[in-house]
Design a protein around this motif. Structure first.
Motif, short mmCIF file in Angstrom:
data_model
loop_
_atom_site.label_atom_id
_atom_site.label_comp_id
_atom_site.label_asym_id
_atom_site.label_seq_id
_atom_site.Cartn_x
_atom_site.Cartn_y
_atom_site.Cartn_z
N SER A 57 0.81 -1.22 0.00
CA SER A 57 0.00 0.00 0.00
C SER A 57 0.84 1.27 0.00
O SER A 57 0.42 2.30 -0.51
N ASP A 58 2.06 1.21 0.57
CA ASP A 58 2.88 2.42 0.61
C ASP A 58 3.67 2.63 -0.68
O ASP A 58 4.49 3.54 -0.76
N GLN A 59 3.39 1.82 -1.70
CA GLN A 59 4.04 1.99 -3.01
C GLN A 59 3.03 2.18 -4.14
O GLN A 59 3.37 2.12 -5.32
N ASP B 151 3.55 8.91 -2.04
CA ASP B 151 3.71 7.75 -1.16
C ASP B 151 4.23 8.16 0.23
O ASP B 151 4.01 7.46 1.22
N TRP B 152 4.89 9.31 0.30
CA TRP B 152 5.35 9.85 1.59
C TRP B 152 4.17 10.39 2.39
O TRP B 152 3.94 10.01 3.53
N ASN B 153 3.40 11.30 1.78
CA ASN B 153 2.24 11.87 2.46
C ASN B 153 1.31 12.45 1.40
O ASN B 153 1.52 13.56 0.92
N THR C 195 -4.17 8.34 -6.94
CA THR C 195 -4.10 7.64 -5.66
C THR C 195 -5.14 8.17 -4.68
O THR C 195 -5.76 7.40 -3.93
#
Length: 379
Positions: free
Chosen positions: A116-118, A254-256, A304
């Motif tokens: 999920s973080d990518q 992906d950071w915020n 996203t």
């Protein structure tokens, strides 16, 4: 495999701008009338995205992607064989129908294949096909079309689309259809407040890039004094900017994600406003063409964000994103044209772009203000 489809779509969308004169001559119309074919394709995107997403809700995603590429291939191959101008305009509409749905479904498939973080980076890799098309596909298609006849460019796009369908069949994993999927569930995206706010950001905030890009050649040649022979260099520089923007935007998302969207819109506002001044000099103007291209960073972030707010209507929301980008294209080009027609400098397109980025920023903050607070978990 998915990015190759994006390359085909990006090439057909942008190559026509470089073949306007050749198409006009062969089909016996004025060059400005070829704009009807560009608008027809964009209208196909806007109509096709929600229609296909609703009607194909129960179709497994891999089969849907293959079907969309086959229709896209047919539309482009038929465009190459169009016997007259108005048939060409109608066939461009058909070619545009799969555009939004393809990108939306491809983004969902790519995001589901990674942690999920990518997700944003996976979406960006699919969209890289579009940005590489701006850098390589459209210039090469323009060259080939001018050398061997404009139908060659559209026939080549049709061939790439067929290759995409084959590669999707070979390399994209099969995902069973969702038994609960339905047209009504997908249409629920149209009643989702946060989906509409996010699409509003895309329709308005992304319009600035198109406001500048639509008039970049006359701006640099007539205002900055650039030689027309440097036209392909301008397209290549813009293409490099879009690639950098897509990659950096995905990393920041992906950071915020909720910090990435306003930061990117502020960046768009600044570089587009400064283009107004920079375009008085050739090399400064070329630098800012690349910087304006980095506005493409908004693409993976918006895609996203839609995944996060769409609930069960993922396909509809993801597909509508690209319909919104085409609306941004039309809005940015139209507003910049209206302003330039008042006798102001060509680079005023940058001020129009900055205003649109500011509009996108206002829509973002309005949406955040009206977004319900997340429910707290009981102790």
């Amino acid at each position: 495999a998915l990015a190759l489809g994006g390359f085909a779509i990006g090439t057909t969308e942008f190559v026509i701008m470089g073949l306007m004169n050749r198409i006009a001559t062969d089909l016996s119309v004025d060059p400005q009338h070829v704009g009807y074919a560009i608008s027809s394709y964009a209208l196909g995107v806007v109509v096709g995205a929600p229609l296909i997403s609703a009607l194909a809700a129960k179709v497994p995603k891999r089969q849907l992607l293959i079907g969309l590429m086959l229709v896209f291939a047919l539309g482009n191959l038929a465009s190459a064989l169009a016997p007259g101008f108005w048939s060409f305009v109608g066939l461009r509409f058909i070619a545009g129908l799969p555009h939004g749905a393809y990108f939306g479904v491809a983004a969902l498939v790519a995001a589901a294949a990674v942690p999920s973080d990518q997700r944003a980076r996976a979406v960006a890799r699919v969209m890289m096909g579009l940005t590489v098309a701006i850098l390589l596909g459209a210039p090469l298609g323009t060259w080939a079309g001018n050398q061997f006849g404009w139908p060659v460019a559209f026939a080549a796009v049709g061939g790439i689309a067929l290759a995409t369908a084959l590669m999707v069949r070979l390399f994209v994993p099969f995902v069973p259809r969702d038994p609960d999927a339905s047209p009504l569930r997908e249409l629920s995206a149209l009643a989702n407040q946060q989906v509409l706010f996010t699409l509003g950001i895309a329709s308005i905030g992304f319009g600035g890039m198109f406001a500048v890009f639509s008039y970049v050649m006359p701006t640099l040649t007539q205002q900055a004094g650039m030689a027309e022979a440097l036209g392909p260099l301008v397209l290549a520089i813009f293409g490099v900017g879009t690639i950098i923007g897509t990659l950096v935007g995905a990393r920041v998302a992906d950071w915020n994600l909720l910090k990435a969207i306003p930061l990117i819109l502020i960046w768009c506002l600044v570089v587009q406003a400064l283009f107004f001044v920079a375009a008085n000099q050739v090399w400064a103007g070329l630098l800012f063409v690349a910087l304006v291209g980095t506005s493409m960073a908004l693409g993976p972030t918006i895609q996203t964000r839609l995944m996060d707010v769409a609930g069960n209507a993922q396909t509809m929301a993801a597909s509508l994103n690209h319909a919104a980008f085409n609306m941004a294209n039309a809005l940015g080009a139209w507003l910049a044209g209206v302003v330039i027609a008042q006798g102001v400098p060509w680079s005023s397109s940058g001020l129009v772009g900055a205003a649109l980025a500011a509009g996108g920023l206002l829509i973002f903050f309005a949406g955040r203000a009206l977004e319900p607070a997340p429910a707290e978990c009981p102790d």
